[in-house]
Write a protein that holds these residues in place. Structure first.
Motif, PDB file in Angstrom:
ATOM      1  N   THR A 294       6.442  11.230   9.516  1.00 22.56           N
ATOM      2  CA  THR A 294       6.753  11.297  10.952  1.00 22.56           C
ATOM      3  C   THR A 294       7.398  10.005  11.447  1.00 22.56           C
ATOM      4  OG1 THR A 294       4.511  10.545  11.520  1.00 22.56           O
ATOM      5  CG2 THR A 294       4.878  12.923  11.398  1.00 22.56           C
ATOM      6  N   LYS A 295       7.294   8.924  10.680  1.00 20.94           N
ATOM      7  CA  LYS A 295       7.846   7.633  11.103  1.00 20.94           C
ATOM      8  C   LYS A 295       9.321   7.476  10.721  1.00 20.94           C
ATOM      9  CE  LYS A 295       4.425   5.264  13.009  1.00 20.94           C
ATOM     10  NZ  LYS A 295       4.551   4.679  14.367  1.00 20.94           N
ATOM     11  N   ILE A 296       9.782   8.312   9.791  1.00 22.64           N
ATOM     12  CA  ILE A 296      11.146   8.156   9.296  1.00 22.64           C
ATOM     13  C   ILE A 296      12.184   8.303  10.407  1.00 22.64           C
ATOM     14  CG2 ILE A 296      12.926   9.267   7.868  1.00 22.64           C
ATOM     15  CD1 ILE A 296      11.169   7.470   6.260  1.00 22.64           C
ATOM     16  N   GLU A 297      12.043   9.342  11.217  1.00 23.82           N
ATOM     17  CA  GLU A 297      13.032   9.561  12.284  1.00 23.82           C
ATOM     18  C   GLU A 297      13.053   8.398  13.260  1.00 23.82           C
ATOM     19  OE1 GLU A 297      14.345  12.871  15.656  1.00 23.82           O
ATOM     20  OE2 GLU A 297      12.655  13.278  14.322  1.00 23.82           O
ATOM     21  N   ALA A 298      11.868   7.875  13.605  1.00 21.72           N
ATOM     22  CA  ALA A 298      11.800   6.737  14.522  1.00 21.72           C
ATOM     23  C   ALA A 298      12.453   5.496  13.910  1.00 21.72           C
ATOM     24  CB  ALA A 298      10.347   6.438  14.879  1.00 21.72           C
ATOM     25  N   CYS A 299      12.189   5.267  12.625  1.00 20.23           N
ATOM     26  CA  CYS A 299      12.779   4.104  11.945  1.00 20.23           C
ATOM     27  C   CYS A 299      14.298   4.213  11.861  1.00 20.23           C
ATOM     28  CB  CYS A 299      12.220   3.980  10.529  1.00 20.23           C
ATOM     29  SG  CYS A 299      10.528   3.372  10.426  1.00 20.23           S
ATOM     30  N   ASN A 300      14.776   5.436  11.678  1.00 19.24           N
ATOM     31  CA  ASN A 300      16.209   5.642  11.446  1.00 19.24           C
ATOM     32  C   ASN A 300      16.987   5.981  12.711  1.00 19.24           C
ATOM     33  OD1 ASN A 300      15.556   5.175   8.816  1.00 19.24           O
ATOM     34  ND2 ASN A 300      15.845   7.254   8.099  1.00 19.24           N
TER      35      ASN A 300
ATOM     36  N   GLU B 208       0.833  -1.207   0.000  1.00 16.31           N
ATOM     37  CA  GLU B 208       0.000   0.000   0.000  1.00 16.31           C
ATOM     38  C   GLU B 208       0.867   1.257   0.000  1.00 16.31           C
ATOM     39  OE1 GLU B 208      -3.877  -1.798   2.418  1.00 16.31           O
ATOM     40  OE2 GLU B 208      -2.195  -0.897   3.508  1.00 16.31           O
ATOM     41  N   CYS B 209       1.959   1.206   0.736  1.00 13.02           N
ATOM     42  CA  CYS B 209       2.898   2.328   0.775  1.00 13.02           C
ATOM     43  C   CYS B 209       3.526   2.525  -0.609  1.00 13.02           C
ATOM     44  CB  CYS B 209       3.979   2.059   1.816  1.00 13.02           C
ATOM     45  SG  CYS B 209       5.121   3.429   2.082  1.00 13.02           S
ATOM     46  N   ALA B 210       3.880   1.416  -1.261  1.00 13.74           N
ATOM     47  CA  ALA B 210       4.458   1.485  -2.605  1.00 13.74           C
ATOM     48  C   ALA B 210       3.432   2.021  -3.605  1.00 13.74           C
ATOM     49  CB  ALA B 210       4.945   0.104  -3.037  1.00 13.74           C
ATOM     50  N   GLU B 211       2.186   1.586  -3.474  1.00 13.76           N
ATOM     51  CA  GLU B 211       1.121   2.074  -4.361  1.00 13.76           C
ATOM     52  C   GLU B 211       0.955   3.582  -4.244  1.00 13.76           C
ATOM     53  OE1 GLU B 211      -2.415  -0.997  -5.395  1.00 13.76           O
ATOM     54  OE2 GLU B 211      -2.331  -0.358  -3.300  1.00 13.76           O
ATOM     55  N   ASN B 212       0.995   4.074  -3.025  1.00 10.17           N
ATOM     56  CA  ASN B 212       0.865   5.505  -2.792  1.00 10.17           C
ATOM     57  C   ASN B 212       2.013   6.265  -3.460  1.00 10.17           C
ATOM     58  OD1 ASN B 212      -0.342   7.844  -1.539  1.00 10.17           O
ATOM     59  ND2 ASN B 212       1.366   7.827  -0.095  1.00 10.17           N
ATOM     60  N   ALA B 213       3.217   5.731  -3.335  1.00 14.01           N
ATOM     61  CA  ALA B 213       4.385   6.375  -3.939  1.00 14.01           C
ATOM     62  C   ALA B 213       4.295   6.338  -5.460  1.00 14.01           C
ATOM     63  CB  ALA B 213       5.659   5.682  -3.476  1.00 14.01           C
ATOM     64  N   GLU B 214       3.799   5.223  -6.009  1.00 14.96           N
ATOM     65  CA  GLU B 214       3.696   5.100  -7.462  1.00 14.96           C
ATOM     66  C   GLU B 214       2.760   6.159  -8.036  1.00 14.96           C
ATOM     67  OE1 GLU B 214       2.274   1.898 -10.873  1.00 14.96           O
ATOM     68  OE2 GLU B 214       1.236   2.123  -8.962  1.00 14.96           O
ATOM     69  N   GLU B 215       1.725   6.516  -7.283  1.00 15.76           N
ATOM     70  CA  GLU B 215       0.772   7.521  -7.745  1.00 15.76           C
ATOM     71  C   GLU B 215       1.373   8.923  -7.732  1.00 15.76           C
ATOM     72  OE1 GLU B 215      -2.643   7.126  -5.282  1.00 15.76           O
ATOM     73  OE2 GLU B 215      -3.172   5.131  -6.027  1.00 15.76           O
ATOM     74  N   VAL B 216       2.356   9.143  -6.857  1.00 15.30           N
ATOM     75  CA  VAL B 216       2.964  10.471  -6.714  1.00 15.30           C
ATOM     76  C   VAL B 216       4.210  10.613  -7.572  1.00 15.30           C
ATOM     77  CG1 VAL B 216       3.992  12.111  -5.083  1.00 15.30           C
ATOM     78  CG2 VAL B 216       2.040  10.705  -4.374  1.00 15.30           C
ATOM     79  N   PHE B 217       5.076   9.609  -7.511  1.00 10.58           N
ATOM     80  CA  PHE B 217       6.352   9.643  -8.232  1.00 10.58           C
ATOM     81  C   PHE B 217       6.213   8.810  -9.510  1.00 10.58           C
ATOM     82  CE2 PHE B 217       7.256   9.913  -3.624  1.00 10.58           C
ATOM     83  CZ  PHE B 217       7.625  11.246  -3.598  1.00 10.58           C
ATOM     84  N   ILE B 218       5.800   9.466 -10.572  1.00  9.66           N
ATOM     85  CA  ILE B 218       5.443   8.782 -11.810  1.00  9.66           C
ATOM     86  C   ILE B 218       6.617   8.784 -12.783  1.00  9.66           C
ATOM     87  CG2 ILE B 218       3.850   8.793 -13.763  1.00  9.66           C
ATOM     88  CD1 ILE B 218       1.870  10.293 -11.902  1.00  9.66           C
TER      89      ILE B 218
ATOM     90  N   TRP C  87      16.689  -2.752   9.919  1.00 11.09           N
ATOM     91  CA  TRP C  87      15.519  -3.395   9.338  1.00 11.09           C
ATOM     92  C   TRP C  87      14.591  -3.944  10.409  1.00 11.09           C
ATOM     93  CZ3 TRP C  87      20.430  -3.415   7.744  1.00 11.09           C
ATOM     94  CH2 TRP C  87      21.298  -4.368   8.295  1.00 11.09           C
ATOM     95  N   ASP C  88      15.159  -4.341  11.568  1.00 10.16           N
ATOM     96  CA  ASP C  88      14.312  -4.778  12.681  1.00 10.16           C
ATOM     97  C   ASP C  88      13.547  -3.590  13.258  1.00 10.16           C
ATOM     98  OD1 ASP C  88      15.179  -7.378  12.398  1.00 10.16           O
ATOM     99  OD2 ASP C  88      16.743  -7.213  13.933  1.00 10.16           O
ATOM    100  N   LYS C  89      14.213  -2.439  13.321  1.00 13.50           N
ATOM    101  CA  LYS C  89      13.557  -1.232  13.834  1.00 13.50           C
ATOM    102  C   LYS C  89      12.432  -0.797  12.875  1.00 13.50           C
ATOM    103  CE  LYS C  89      13.131   1.974  16.939  1.00 13.50           C
ATOM    104  NZ  LYS C  89      14.094   3.059  17.151  1.00 13.50           N
ATOM    105  N   GLN C  90      12.688  -0.905  11.588  1.00 11.71           N
ATOM    106  CA  GLN C  90      11.646  -0.569  10.609  1.00 11.71           C
ATOM    107  C   GLN C  90      10.430  -1.461  10.799  1.00 11.71           C
ATOM    108  OE1 GLN C  90      13.869  -1.101   6.927  1.00 11.71           O
ATOM    109  NE2 GLN C  90      15.474   0.251   7.741  1.00 11.71           N
ATOM    110  N   LYS C  91      10.677  -2.739  11.017  1.00 13.46           N
ATOM    111  CA  LYS C  91       9.608  -3.713  11.207  1.00 13.46           C
ATOM    112  C   LYS C  91       8.752  -3.352  12.423  1.00 13.46           C
ATOM    113  CE  LYS C  91       9.036  -7.890   9.128  1.00 13.46           C
ATOM    114  NZ  LYS C  91       8.275  -8.066   7.911  1.00 13.46           N
ATOM    115  N   SER C  92       9.428  -2.965  13.504  1.00 16.02           N
ATOM    116  CA  SER C  92       8.702  -2.664  14.739  1.00 16.02           C
ATOM    117  C   SER C  92       7.940  -1.341  14.655  1.00 16.02           C
ATOM    118  CB  SER C  92       9.665  -2.628  15.936  1.00 16.02           C
ATOM    119  OG  SER C  92      10.580  -1.559  15.815  1.00 16.02           O
ATOM    120  N   GLU C  93       8.456  -0.394  13.873  1.00 13.73           N
ATOM    121  CA  GLU C  93       7.827   0.925  13.785  1.00 13.73           C
ATOM    122  C   GLU C  93       6.705   0.990  12.748  1.00 13.73           C
ATOM    123  OE1 GLU C  93       8.140   3.615  15.582  1.00 13.73           O
ATOM    124  OE2 GLU C  93       9.771   2.908  16.876  1.00 13.73           O
ATOM    125  N   ILE C  94       6.901   0.365  11.582  1.00 18.96           N
ATOM    126  CA  ILE C  94       5.893   0.501  10.518  1.00 18.96           C
ATOM    127  C   ILE C  94       5.328  -0.834  10.031  1.00 18.96           C
ATOM    128  CG2 ILE C  94       6.760   2.726   9.695  1.00 18.96           C
ATOM    129  CD1 ILE C  94       8.304   1.287   7.513  1.00 18.96           C
TER     130      ILE C  94
END
Length: 281
Positions: free
Chosen positions: A153-159, A5-15, A168-175
């Motif tokens: 807003t999730k980027i800073e938490a993931c990174n 779903e996140c990729a779909e959203n990006a595909e609609e914006v970044f064409i 990648w474990d932090k990304q999994k837990s956050e998003i």
């Protein structure tokens, strides 16, 4: 929101532009000639200039001068020129992203470093057509920009993670998914070759039994790059498996040489691709 779903959203914006679709159709057509492909590329002056600059850069180290697109396709091959086209159009599509300039500059710097490391290691290991590996490194983390678009807003938490945590474990837990999973889904939506999608999608896997050489090299190159950035405080052994080093026959000296290769070529590649208006040289 899941990875798809996140990729779909990006595909609609970044064409990806219509030019990319026309070139892709032509390259996918077995009856197309080098001149057919060159004629379509020439219609986009900026793309043509970018391809010629990359073709004549130290990255390829071609002994002669490549002055025409036809010669670039002939010398580098259709697959490699296609990879350069993919790099151009994807980095161009993400120029419109709204983000902190320092964050975007760091993102593309890390992407180029990963690309240079995997190309260097592939060459050292005599992997056929090692230049083709560059595109894997460049796009390995494109899903992060998709997450940035949907959940900034999730980027800073993931990174933000400790030396006891893996990114990648932090990304999994956050998003709920990893940047790699989102990257793979986005490339699939763009109908890019499976040979690109599989290594990028599987780069965080630990089971190497059925992994391709490309997947193993991306696993290693991404982690070697991160040790110079957000994972400086991590122990190398916590990121890079001894099994993969032995399997690929890579030693620490080779990784040091790959880092040196990055330091020499990084700015020249970034200046050619110029993936964001925030990158200043």
């Amino acid at each position: 929101m899941n990875a798809f779903e996140c990729a779909e959203n990006a595909e609609e914006v970044f064409i990806l532009s219509d030019s990319f679709s026309r070139i892709k159709e032509l390259i996918d057509n077995d009856s197309s000639t080098i001149d057919d492909i060159a004629d379509i590329i020439i219609l986009d002056p900026t793309l043509s200039i970018t391809i010629l600059k990359l073709a004549n850069s130290s990255f390829f180290n071609y002994p002669g001068k490549i002055e025409t697109i036809s010669k670039a396709v002939l010398v580098l091959g259709i697959t490699e020129v296609y990879n350069l086209i993919i790099a151009y159009f994807i980095t161009d599509a993400f120029k419109s992203i709204d983000g902190d300039p320092e964050y975007l500059e760091s993102f593309w710097e890390q992407a180029v470093d990963c690309a240079l490391i995997i190309k260097f290691l592939g060459t050292e290991l005599n992997v056929p057509n090692a230049e083709r590996l560059f595109i894997l490194g460049l796009l390995h983390n494109i899903g992060e920009l998709a997450v940035h678009q949907s959940m900034p807003t999730k980027i800073e938490a993931c990174n933000t993670f400790t030396s006891a945590e893996l990114p990648w474990d932090k990304q999994k837990s956050e998003i709920g998914f990893t940047y790699a999973e989102c990257s793979g889904d986005l490339l699939k939506l763009w109908q890019l070759p499976y040979t690109l999608i599989e290594p990028i999608r599987d780069q965080d896997q630990y089971d190497f039994e059925f992994a391709t050489v490309e997947t193993k090299l991306l696993y290693l190159s991404k982690r070697a790059m991160l040790l110079n950035y957000s994972c400086k405080k991590h122990k190398p052994s916590s990121l890079i498996s001894a099994e993969i080093l032995a399997d690929l026959k890579v030693n620490p000296k080779m990784i040091l040489a790959a880092n040196h290769f990055c330091n020499v070529d990084r700015l020249s590649i970034l200046s050619i691709l110029s993936p964001g208006s925030s990158v200043i040289f």
